[in-house]
Design a protein around this motif. Structure first.
Motif, PDB file in Angstrom:
ATOM      1  N   THR A 199       0.853  -1.181   0.000  1.00 10.49           N
ATOM      2  CA  THR A 199       0.000   0.000   0.000  1.00 10.49           C
ATOM      3  C   THR A 199       0.893   1.237   0.000  1.00 10.49           C
ATOM      4  O   THR A 199       2.091   1.148   0.283  1.00 10.49           O
ATOM      5  N   PRO A 200       0.338   2.426  -0.289  1.00 16.10           N
ATOM      6  CA  PRO A 200       1.168   3.625  -0.182  1.00 16.10           C
ATOM      7  C   PRO A 200       1.808   3.783   1.194  1.00 16.10           C
ATOM      8  O   PRO A 200       2.974   4.157   1.307  1.00 16.10           O
ATOM      9  N   ASP A 201       1.070   3.488   2.258  1.00 14.50           N
ATOM     10  CA  ASP A 201       1.636   3.596   3.602  1.00 14.50           C
ATOM     11  C   ASP A 201       2.714   2.543   3.840  1.00 14.50           C
ATOM     12  O   ASP A 201       3.749   2.823   4.459  1.00 14.50           O
ATOM     13  N   GLY A 202       2.473   1.317   3.354  1.00 16.75           N
ATOM     14  CA  GLY A 202       3.483   0.272   3.502  1.00 16.75           C
ATOM     15  C   GLY A 202       4.759   0.623   2.770  1.00 16.75           C
ATOM     16  O   GLY A 202       5.869   0.416   3.292  1.00 16.75           O
ATOM     17  N   TYR A 203       4.612   1.150   1.563  1.00 20.38           N
ATOM     18  CA  TYR A 203       5.780   1.592   0.791  1.00 20.38           C
ATOM     19  C   TYR A 203       6.532   2.701   1.516  1.00 20.38           C
ATOM     20  O   TYR A 203       7.766   2.709   1.568  1.00 20.38           O
ATOM     21  N   ALA A 204       5.800   3.647   2.105  1.00 20.44           N
ATOM     22  CA  ALA A 204       6.447   4.744   2.829  1.00 20.44           C
ATOM     23  C   ALA A 204       7.267   4.210   3.998  1.00 20.44           C
ATOM     24  O   ALA A 204       8.376   4.691   4.266  1.00 20.44           O
ATOM     25  N   ARG A 205       6.741   3.192   4.683  1.00 17.59           N
ATOM     26  CA  ARG A 205       7.503   2.606   5.790  1.00 17.59           C
ATOM     27  C   ARG A 205       8.751   1.898   5.277  1.00 17.59           C
ATOM     28  O   ARG A 205       9.825   1.960   5.906  1.00 17.59           O
ATOM     29  N   VAL A 206       8.637   1.223   4.146  1.00 20.33           N
ATOM     30  CA  VAL A 206       9.793   0.548   3.561  1.00 20.33           C
ATOM     31  C   VAL A 206      10.857   1.555   3.144  1.00 20.33           C
ATOM     32  O   VAL A 206      12.059   1.356   3.385  1.00 20.33           O
ATOM     33  N   ILE A 207      10.444   2.656   2.519  1.00 20.77           N
ATOM     34  CA  ILE A 207      11.409   3.672   2.095  1.00 20.77           C
ATOM     35  C   ILE A 207      12.119   4.286   3.294  1.00 20.77           C
ATOM     36  O   ILE A 207      13.337   4.528   3.273  1.00 20.77           O
ATOM     37  N   ALA A 208      11.376   4.550   4.368  1.00 19.63           N
ATOM     38  CA  ALA A 208      12.004   5.092   5.575  1.00 19.63           C
ATOM     39  C   ALA A 208      13.020   4.100   6.135  1.00 19.63           C
ATOM     40  O   ALA A 208      14.125   4.487   6.548  1.00 19.63           O
ATOM     41  N   ALA A 209      12.668   2.809   6.137  1.00 18.21           N
ATOM     42  CA  ALA A 209      13.604   1.781   6.610  1.00 18.21           C
ATOM     43  C   ALA A 209      14.809   1.683   5.688  1.00 18.21           C
ATOM     44  O   ALA A 209      15.954   1.543   6.142  1.00 18.21           O
ATOM     45  N   ARG A 210      14.564   1.765   4.374  1.00 20.71           N
ATOM     46  CA  ARG A 210      15.657   1.726   3.388  1.00 20.71           C
ATOM     47  C   ARG A 210      16.655   2.842   3.662  1.00 20.71           C
ATOM     48  O   ARG A 210      17.878   2.627   3.654  1.00 20.71           O
ATOM     49  N   ASP A 211      16.139   4.037   3.909  1.00 20.35           N
ATOM     50  CA  ASP A 211      17.019   5.181   4.181  1.00 20.35           C
ATOM     51  C   ASP A 211      17.867   4.938   5.433  1.00 20.35           C
ATOM     52  O   ASP A 211      19.063   5.267   5.466  1.00 20.35           O
ATOM     53  N   ARG A 212      17.259   4.364   6.463  1.00 22.83           N
ATOM     54  CA  ARG A 212      18.000   4.110   7.699  1.00 22.83           C
ATOM     55  C   ARG A 212      19.070   3.043   7.485  1.00 22.83           C
ATOM     56  O   ARG A 212      20.179   3.143   8.023  1.00 22.83           O
ATOM     57  N   LEU A 213      18.751   2.016   6.714  1.00 23.33           N
ATOM     58  CA  LEU A 213      19.736   0.964   6.436  1.00 23.33           C
ATOM     59  C   LEU A 213      20.920   1.526   5.650  1.00 23.33           C
ATOM     60  O   LEU A 213      22.080   1.227   5.954  1.00 23.33           O
ATOM     61  N   ILE A 214      20.631   2.332   4.640  1.00 25.26           N
ATOM     62  CA  ILE A 214      21.717   2.946   3.858  1.00 25.26           C
ATOM     63  C   ILE A 214      22.556   3.842   4.762  1.00 25.26           C
ATOM     64  O   ILE A 214      23.798   3.841   4.694  1.00 25.26           O
ATOM     65  N   GLY A 215      21.897   4.590   5.636  1.00 24.34           N
ATOM     66  CA  GLY A 215      22.625   5.443   6.572  1.00 24.34           C
ATOM     67  C   GLY A 215      23.497   4.658   7.530  1.00 24.34           C
ATOM     68  O   GLY A 215      24.500   5.166   8.030  1.00 24.34           O
ATOM     69  N   ALA A 216      23.128   3.386   7.765  1.00 23.45           N
ATOM     70  CA  ALA A 216      23.910   2.521   8.648  1.00 23.45           C
ATOM     71  C   ALA A 216      25.013   1.778   7.911  1.00 23.45           C
ATOM     72  O   ALA A 216      25.689   0.931   8.500  1.00 23.45           O
ATOM     73  N   GLY A 217      25.192   2.072   6.627  1.00 19.36           N
ATOM     74  CA  GLY A 217      26.280   1.457   5.869  1.00 19.36           C
ATOM     75  C   GLY A 217      25.896   0.291   4.999  1.00 19.36           C
ATOM     76  O   GLY A 217      26.761  -0.363   4.407  1.00 19.36           O
ATOM     77  N   PHE A 218      24.594   0.020   4.874  1.00 19.09           N
ATOM     78  CA  PHE A 218      24.141  -1.077   4.017  1.00 19.09           C
ATOM     79  C   PHE A 218      24.033  -0.607   2.568  1.00 19.09           C
ATOM     80  O   PHE A 218      23.884   0.585   2.292  1.00 19.09           O
ATOM     81  N   ARG A 219      24.058  -1.570   1.653  1.00 19.42           N
ATOM     82  CA  ARG A 219      23.779  -1.291   0.250  1.00 19.42           C
ATOM     83  C   ARG A 219      22.545  -2.103  -0.150  1.00 19.42           C
ATOM     84  O   ARG A 219      22.324  -3.207   0.338  1.00 19.42           O
ATOM     85  N   VAL A 220      21.738  -1.537  -1.032  1.00 22.10           N
ATOM     86  CA  VAL A 220      20.495  -2.193  -1.438  1.00 22.10           C
ATOM     87  C   VAL A 220      20.791  -3.273  -2.472  1.00 22.10           C
ATOM     88  O   VAL A 220      21.473  -3.024  -3.467  1.00 22.10           O
TER      89      VAL A 220
END
Length: 333
Positions: A199-220
């Motif tokens: 859903t749009p809300d589910g996607y927004a939560r995933v994007i926020a998590a993606r940003d945090r993972l990248i900020g922690a040094g992960f690569r997608v």
């Protein structure tokens, strides 16, 4: 147009899980099951974040397992399949399933990499853990899994693990708790896979998590072909995919449907601390098959969504395009 493909076959983890689920509603009044399902629908659409366990008793857990486990299993496995394609030489040596409930993601990891490994399922609902342990006893590779009660949110502690999954959990949490869970997963794991409703809300939560993972040094590693900003404009569209779910008679009874299948929409991100080989582009909408051509909407390494037209003149590539499905990497390997 190609439909999403079901992975189930005789003796597969999906079939073993379906057999293990059979009979869960025996003795449970249909009205009780229906009420539990109605409440679960609201929760898993992400409309009622809470700081208390969603699954309160055996009736809730039985309704959840019948209503959600097959769909959650297929969605998580589809995400893991895409992740596994990006890290073909890697196999997780250990797995922690955060907010795993009755263990759908645990079954999906086992289906993707079918071997025994240390597994810990963390959840704050004792009835869910008890039923998850019961269901896992039917799968020889999951019988040694540890089912541990843990508050999911603030002060979550995760032991070091190769893989941490967080599936259909973030929508149950406050925004602060979501960040804490993602940060705890990043601190513990070599690879993190997060799945939410499509859903749009589910996607927004995933994007926020993606940003945090990248900020922690992960690569997608998947689904994105890059670790740069998502090119989708918030509010205009959202990135999600579809997994086909075979529905048993038990599943149809609980959900009130008549079809032998349903399509589960989901959003996800898989990220790693080690090298991965993402696809060069991914099909992000259902391919449109026209006379003599196929239209593919692709998320590309150029950090943009592009439309590619593959015509019959392109021979083998055209045939591949006609066989392409929503969520596939492109071009074919």
């Amino acid at each position: 147009m190609n439909a999403p493909v079901s992975h189930a076959s005789a003796g597969s983890p999906a079939e073993i899980l379906r057999a293990a689920l059979a009979g869960l509603l025996d003795g449970l009044p249909p009205k009780v099951a229906a009420q539990a399902v109605d409440r679960l629908i609201a929760n898993y659409r992400g409309t009622t974040p809470t700081d208390a366990p969603i699954l309160r008793d055996r009736a809730d857990v039985a309704a959840y397992a019948a209503y959600r486990m097959p769909a959650t299993f297929e969605a998580v496995r589809a995400a893991l399949d895409a992740f596994a394609d990006a890290v073909p030489e890697w196999v997780p040596g250990s797995h922690v399933d955060v907010g795993g409930g009755t263990g759908a993601a645990t079954w999906a990891v086992n289906a993707t990499w079918p071997e025994e490994r240390p597994v810990t399922v963390l959840d704050w609902a004792d009835p869910a853990l008890a039923l998850g342990r019961e269901l896992a006893s039917s799968n020889a590779l999951l019988r040694s899994a540890e089912w541990r009660r843990s508050r999911i949110g603030a002060a979550l502690t995760i032991g070091s693990s190769d893989l941490v999954t967080v599936s259909y959990v973030l929508g149950e949490l406050t925004e602060t708790a979501r960040a804490e869970v993602v940060d705890a997963a990043a601190a513990a794991a070599q690879a993190v896979v997060i799945v939410e409703p499509g859903t749009p809300d589910g996607y927004a939560r995933v994007i926020a998590a993606r940003d945090r993972l990248i900020g922690a040094g992960f690569r997608v590693a998947a689904p994105c072909p890059h670790s740069a900003a998502c090119p989708i404009v918030p509010g205009e569209d959202w990135c999600h995919f579809s997994a086909r779910v075979s529905r048993s008679s038990l599943h149809r009874q609980v959900k009130g449907g008549s079809l032998a299948y349903e399509d589960e929409k989901f959003s996800y991100v898989a990220a790693t601390r080690f090298p991965a080989s993402p696809v060069s582009s991914r099909v992000v909408r259902r391919p449109q098959i026209r006379k003599g051509q196929v239209l593919l909407d692709l998320c590309s390494t150029g950090e943009r969504i592009v439309r590619s037209t593959v015509t019959k003149r392109q021979g083998a590539l055209y045939k591949e395009a006609r066989d392409a499905s929503w969520g596939d990497g492109w071009p074919p390997a």
